[in-house]
Scaffold this active site. Structure first.
Site, PDB file in Angstrom:
ATOM      1  N   ALA A  10     -39.712  28.383  32.137  1.00 40.57           N
ATOM      2  CA  ALA A  10     -38.444  27.669  31.939  1.00 40.57           C
ATOM      3  C   ALA A  10     -38.171  26.718  33.092  1.00 40.57           C
ATOM      4  O   ALA A  10     -37.034  26.521  33.507  1.00 40.57           O
ATOM      5  CB  ALA A  10     -37.302  28.669  31.804  1.00 40.57           C
ATOM      6  N   GLY A  12     -39.193  23.466  33.181  1.00 38.37           N
ATOM      7  CA  GLY A  12     -39.130  22.057  32.764  1.00 38.37           C
ATOM      8  C   GLY A  12     -37.702  21.534  32.763  1.00 38.37           C
ATOM      9  O   GLY A  12     -36.747  22.294  32.637  1.00 38.37           O
ATOM     10  N   ARG A  16     -35.436  15.066  27.363  1.00 41.46           N
ATOM     11  CA  ARG A  16     -34.904  14.504  26.115  1.00 41.46           C
ATOM     12  C   ARG A  16     -33.527  15.064  25.726  1.00 41.46           C
ATOM     13  O   ARG A  16     -32.866  14.544  24.841  1.00 41.46           O
ATOM     14  CB  ARG A  16     -35.895  14.732  24.968  1.00 41.46           C
ATOM     15  CG  ARG A  16     -37.015  13.704  24.980  1.00 41.46           C
ATOM     16  CD  ARG A  16     -38.085  14.050  23.967  1.00 41.46           C
ATOM     17  NE  ARG A  16     -38.919  15.161  24.421  1.00 41.46           N
ATOM     18  CZ  ARG A  16     -39.770  15.834  23.644  1.00 41.46           C
ATOM     19  NH1 ARG A  16     -39.896  15.527  22.376  1.00 41.46           N
ATOM     20  NH2 ARG A  16     -40.491  16.820  24.139  1.00 41.46           N
ATOM     21  N   LYS A  23     -32.268  22.704  30.301  1.00 37.48           N
ATOM     22  CA  LYS A  23     -32.408  22.818  28.842  1.00 37.48           C
ATOM     23  C   LYS A  23     -32.188  24.238  28.331  1.00 37.48           C
ATOM     24  O   LYS A  23     -31.475  24.440  27.341  1.00 37.48           O
ATOM     25  CB  LYS A  23     -33.804  22.329  28.435  1.00 37.48           C
ATOM     26  CG  LYS A  23     -34.071  22.446  26.948  1.00 37.48           C
ATOM     27  CD  LYS A  23     -35.291  21.682  26.507  1.00 37.48           C
ATOM     28  CE  LYS A  23     -36.559  22.424  26.760  1.00 37.48           C
ATOM     29  NZ  LYS A  23     -37.712  21.761  26.121  1.00 37.48           N
ATOM     30  N   GLU A 155     -55.583  20.136  24.050  1.00 33.46           N
ATOM     31  CA  GLU A 155     -54.282  19.472  23.958  1.00 33.46           C
ATOM     32  C   GLU A 155     -54.401  18.176  23.157  1.00 33.46           C
ATOM     33  O   GLU A 155     -55.442  17.519  23.166  1.00 33.46           O
ATOM     34  CB  GLU A 155     -53.752  19.164  25.367  1.00 33.46           C
ATOM     35  CG  GLU A 155     -53.348  20.397  26.146  1.00 33.46           C
ATOM     36  CD  GLU A 155     -52.334  21.234  25.401  1.00 33.46           C
ATOM     37  OE1 GLU A 155     -51.190  20.794  25.257  1.00 33.46           O
ATOM     38  OE2 GLU A 155     -52.685  22.338  24.952  1.00 33.46           O
ATOM     39  N   ASN A 170     -51.414  25.849  18.663  1.00 30.81           N
ATOM     40  CA  ASN A 170     -50.984  26.828  19.656  1.00 30.81           C
ATOM     41  C   ASN A 170     -49.461  26.841  19.714  1.00 30.81           C
ATOM     42  O   ASN A 170     -48.836  25.827  20.005  1.00 30.81           O
ATOM     43  CB  ASN A 170     -51.581  26.402  21.012  1.00 30.81           C
ATOM     44  CG  ASN A 170     -51.018  27.194  22.173  1.00 30.81           C
ATOM     45  OD1 ASN A 170     -50.543  28.304  22.003  1.00 30.81           O
ATOM     46  ND2 ASN A 170     -51.113  26.612  23.365  1.00 30.81           N
ATOM     47  N   TYR A 366       7.970  33.786  22.678  1.00 29.72           N
ATOM     48  CA  TYR A 366       6.968  33.853  23.738  1.00 29.72           C
ATOM     49  C   TYR A 366       7.122  35.195  24.451  1.00 29.72           C
ATOM     50  O   TYR A 366       8.197  35.483  25.006  1.00 29.72           O
ATOM     51  CB  TYR A 366       7.130  32.708  24.758  1.00 29.72           C
ATOM     52  CG  TYR A 366       6.263  32.953  25.971  1.00 29.72           C
ATOM     53  CD1 TYR A 366       4.875  32.965  25.842  1.00 29.72           C
ATOM     54  CD2 TYR A 366       6.812  33.256  27.217  1.00 29.72           C
ATOM     55  CE1 TYR A 366       4.061  33.252  26.926  1.00 29.72           C
ATOM     56  CE2 TYR A 366       6.001  33.540  28.308  1.00 29.72           C
ATOM     57  CZ  TYR A 366       4.624  33.539  28.151  1.00 29.72           C
ATOM     58  OH  TYR A 366       3.811  33.836  29.207  1.00 29.72           O
ATOM     59  N   ALA A 423      22.584  38.855  19.799  1.00 29.96           N
ATOM     60  CA  ALA A 423      21.871  37.589  19.592  1.00 29.96           C
ATOM     61  C   ALA A 423      22.386  36.530  20.566  1.00 29.96           C
ATOM     62  O   ALA A 423      23.570  36.508  20.894  1.00 29.96           O
ATOM     63  CB  ALA A 423      22.067  37.123  18.155  1.00 29.96           C
ATOM     64  N   ARG A 440      26.423  36.468  26.876  1.00 28.28           N
ATOM     65  CA  ARG A 440      26.672  35.118  26.379  1.00 28.28           C
ATOM     66  C   ARG A 440      28.163  34.841  26.517  1.00 28.28           C
ATOM     67  O   ARG A 440      28.978  35.769  26.618  1.00 28.28           O
ATOM     68  CB  ARG A 440      26.240  34.995  24.915  1.00 28.28           C
ATOM     69  CG  ARG A 440      27.060  35.851  23.984  1.00 28.28           C
ATOM     70  CD  ARG A 440      26.518  35.872  22.562  1.00 28.28           C
ATOM     71  NE  ARG A 440      27.437  36.596  21.700  1.00 28.28           N
ATOM     72  CZ  ARG A 440      27.059  37.250  20.604  1.00 28.28           C
ATOM     73  NH1 ARG A 440      25.796  37.285  20.240  1.00 28.28           N
ATOM     74  NH2 ARG A 440      27.960  37.864  19.869  1.00 28.28           N
TER      75      ARG A 440
HETATM   76  C1  UD1 Z   1     -47.687  23.536  25.431  1.00 32.03           C
HETATM   77  C2  UD1 Z   1     -49.152  23.907  25.231  1.00 32.03           C
HETATM   78  C3  UD1 Z   1     -49.588  23.462  23.824  1.00 32.03           C
HETATM   79  C4  UD1 Z   1     -48.698  24.120  22.784  1.00 32.03           C
HETATM   80  C5  UD1 Z   1     -47.224  23.823  23.074  1.00 32.03           C
HETATM   81  C6  UD1 Z   1     -46.365  24.658  22.169  1.00 32.03           C
HETATM   82  C7  UD1 Z   1     -50.153  23.716  27.441  1.00 32.03           C
HETATM   83  C8  UD1 Z   1     -51.010  22.922  28.323  1.00 32.03           C
HETATM   84  N1  UD1 Z   1     -49.952  23.245  26.223  1.00 32.03           N
HETATM   85  O1  UD1 Z   1     -47.618  22.143  25.386  1.00 32.03           O
HETATM   86  O2  UD1 Z   1     -50.933  23.828  23.601  1.00 32.03           O
HETATM   87  O3  UD1 Z   1     -49.042  23.654  21.498  1.00 32.03           O
HETATM   88  O4  UD1 Z   1     -46.877  24.182  24.432  1.00 32.03           O
HETATM   89  O5  UD1 Z   1     -45.024  24.279  22.302  1.00 32.03           O
HETATM   90  O6  UD1 Z   1     -49.689  24.771  27.845  1.00 32.03           O
HETATM   91  N2  UD1 Z   1     -43.279  24.491  31.969  1.00 32.03           N
HETATM   92  C9  UD1 Z   1     -43.043  24.955  33.230  1.00 32.03           C
HETATM   93  N3  UD1 Z   1     -43.664  24.395  34.287  1.00 32.03           N
HETATM   94  C10 UD1 Z   1     -44.548  23.380  34.127  1.00 32.03           C
HETATM   95  C11 UD1 Z   1     -44.796  22.884  32.832  1.00 32.03           C
HETATM   96  C12 UD1 Z   1     -44.148  23.474  31.769  1.00 32.03           C
HETATM   97  O7  UD1 Z   1     -42.253  25.892  33.417  1.00 32.03           O
HETATM   98  O8  UD1 Z   1     -45.082  22.915  35.145  1.00 32.03           O
HETATM   99  C13 UD1 Z   1     -42.581  25.103  30.839  1.00 32.03           C
HETATM  100  C14 UD1 Z   1     -41.679  24.138  30.131  1.00 32.03           C
HETATM  101  O9  UD1 Z   1     -40.374  24.205  30.663  1.00 32.03           O
HETATM  102  C15 UD1 Z   1     -41.728  24.653  28.709  1.00 32.03           C
HETATM  103  C16 UD1 Z   1     -43.095  25.288  28.582  1.00 32.03           C
HETATM  104  O10 UD1 Z   1     -43.554  25.498  29.900  1.00 32.03           O
HETATM  105  O11 UD1 Z   1     -40.774  25.665  28.481  1.00 32.03           O
HETATM  106  C17 UD1 Z   1     -44.088  24.411  27.814  1.00 32.03           C
HETATM  107  O12 UD1 Z   1     -44.255  23.218  28.519  1.00 32.03           O
HETATM  108  P1  UD1 Z   1     -44.405  21.830  27.782  1.00 32.03           P
HETATM  109  O13 UD1 Z   1     -44.552  20.782  28.793  1.00 32.03           O
HETATM  110  O14 UD1 Z   1     -43.343  21.671  26.778  1.00 32.03           O
HETATM  111  O15 UD1 Z   1     -45.803  22.045  27.067  1.00 32.03           O
HETATM  112  P2  UD1 Z   1     -46.340  21.241  25.830  1.00 32.03           P
HETATM  113  O16 UD1 Z   1     -46.858  19.942  26.286  1.00 32.03           O
HETATM  114  O17 UD1 Z   1     -45.359  21.243  24.735  1.00 32.03           O
END
Ligand code: UD1
Ligand code: CA
Length: 458
Positions: A10, A12, A16, A23, A155, A170, A366, A423, A440
């Site tokens: 978590a 990232g 977006r 997020k 990928e 995946n 009230y 009253a 009153r």
């Molecule tokens: C990843 C998978 C892909 C899969 C997809 C499914 C890899 C290389 N690819 O791609 O095969 O189909 O998920 O949704 O793993 N995160 C971190 N630190 C980082 C990078 C990512 O904590 O340095 C977390 C992000 O916050 C996210 C999760 O890992 O929750 C997935 O990362 P994201 O960059 O979304 O991977 P995808 O490119 O979607």
């Protein structure tokens, strides 16, 4: 039984989402999405949950709290790198690591439980949860050999045209045996299109070293949806809310119009309760059986007994006992505590007050910082004057007291049991039990006043 821990990625930013909030803290069905993922991991049997945080890590920790452990990834160098950050916290751990992402709020505990059971039963070093969506664009593709054995994941950005035609993707959810996982992680490189440490490469490393890598196809791809934008957030909201309403209906609750009924994931409601349209039931609210809720009502973080009617009203952080009637147009604020059989209606506001059994506050009042006994009648327009501009003061009203219409009760003040208040009174002194309080001006009638006024040429 072999131990399982869950690591949840978590770190990232969730660019977006266009948000200053991380997020995974955006709420779906009233809970941050990360909390849904943690609940699913625990339901699947995780004895520990480790969350890898980065962007807004402190906000994530303070919102989710001490039930999880946190590891910080200061730079987002890829999913493999993210998992490496959890390695020290797992030193000496010899069980299974269930790897999840924090942005998949639709994931069910049951699905993870079955996935974990399949992994354990297979004896594989790693198992990946896969899916075959109608559109595979953007996902990593599952590579298998002629015998159908998983050989790796490629990928989207690194895939050949031939690999892009593969429909099996995946989901980003895996079970790993800890020892081979950590051995393989140390062999990861970032020689790929994105210059990142891909967790997905672990599978090829394991397969090449002769270990068994398994795959399980997810029964329902919708559960795997990762939320990347506000539009997807709203879609997840619709799905989760619908799921909650179906669960309630299956347990005996009538939901007259699911499209206009909003119930948070953490709410519980007893059988034969009817939810009328435009009801919002939020947070940790519990509602008993045989209640009638709505239309047009909002209830948050409240405890409601059986046989309660609440319509066209808003109640938050309050307690309502059995057989109470609330509404229309009532605002019950924090620490309003209504005993059994109470009636409150028509433009009444109550906060931080106890209303005793069978008492009535039916119109235009009230009531703040007040203890009302049992079988009390509060006349229309009664106001507790609880605030002197600096401090709040309490009003106490004894059992069976009868407070006449349009009374001001200037706190601190006690109104004794079985007493009456005339009253229109402004009561500034205690009224002893069994007495009549009148506060009153006496009425004065001036005989012939109208004729006199007219003769003066009015
Ligand atoms: C990843 C998978 C892909 C899969 C997809 C499914 C890899 C290389 N690819 O791609 O095969 O189909 O998920 O949704 O793993 N995160 C971190 N630190 C980082 C990078 C990512 O904590 O340095 C977390 C992000 O916050 C996210 C999760 O890992 O929750 C997935 O990362 P994201 O960059 O979304 O991977 P995808 O490119 O979607
Ligand atoms: Ca993703």
């Amino acid at each position: 039984m072999q131990e399982m821990v869950s690591v949840i990625l978590a770190a990232g930013k969730g660019t977006r989402m266009k948000s200053s909030l991380p997020k995974v803290l955006h709420a779906v069905a009233g809970e941050p999405m990360l909390r849904h993922v943690l609940a699913a991991a625990r339901e699947a049997g995780a004895s520990r949950t480790l969350v890898v945080v980065g962007f807004g890590g402190e906000a994530v920790q303070s919102a989710i709290g001490a039930g999880s452990e946190y590891v910080v990834q200061t730079e987002q160098l890829g999913t493999g790198h993210a998992l490496m950050q959890a390695q020290p916290a797992l030193a000496g751990f010899a069980g299974t690591v269930l790897l999840l992402c924090g942005d998949t709020p639709l994931l069910r505990g049951e699905t993870l439980k079955n996935f974990f059971a399949a992994h354990r039963g297979s004896g594989a070093a790693a198992t990946v949860l896969t899916a075959v969506p109608s559109d595979a664009t953007g996902y990593g593709r599952i590579l298998r050999d002629a015998g159908g054995r998983v050989t790796g994941i490629v990928e989207q950005k690194d895939a050949t045209a031939e690999q892009l035609a593969i429909g099996e993707i995946n989901t980003g959810i895996y079970c790993f045996e800890a020892a081979p996982l950590f051995a393989a992680l140390s062999a990861l490189t970032c020689n790929n299109a994105q210059g990142e440490y891909y967790l997905t490469d672990v599978l090829a490393i394991l397969a090449q070293s002769g270990q068994v890598v398994g795959a399980v196809v997810a029964p329902d791809f919708q559960e795997m949806l990762g939320i990347n934008s506000r539009v997807q957030l709203a879609e997840a909201e619709t799905i989760l809310r619908r799921r909650k309403l179906v669960e309630l209906m299956d347990s005996g609750v009538t939901v007259m119009d699911p499209a206009s009924t909003f119930v948070d994931a953490g709410v519980s409601i007893g059988p034969d309760t009817i939810l009328y349209p435009f009801s919002w039931i939020e947070g940790t609210t519990t509602i008993g059986r045989n209640c009638r809720i709505g239309p047009n009502s909002r209830i948050a973080d409240s405890r409601i007994g059986d046989e309660v009617t609440l319509h066209f009203s808003y109640a938050h952080e309050c307690k309502i006992a059995d057989g109470v009637t609330v509404g229309p147009y009532v605002h019950l604020r924090p620490a309003a505590d209504l005993a059994a059989g109470v009636k409150v209606g028509n433009f009444v506001e109550i906060k931080n007050s106890l209303i005793g059994q069978g008492s009535k506050v039916p119109h235009l009042s009230y009531i703040g910082d007040t203890d009302i006994g049992a079988a009390v009648n509060i006349g229309s327009g009664t106001i507790t004057v609880n605030y002197d501009g600096k401090k709040k003061h309490r009003t106490v009203i004894g059992d069976r007291a009868f407070v006449g219409c349009n009374t001001n009760l200037v706190a601190p003040v006690n109104v004794g049991e079985d007493s009456y208040i005339a009253a229109g009174s402004t009561i500034t002194k205690d009224v002893p039990p069994g007495s009549l309080g009148v506060g009153r001006a006496r009425q004065l009638n001036i005989a012939g006043w109208t004729d006199k006024k007219n003769s003066m040429g009015g």
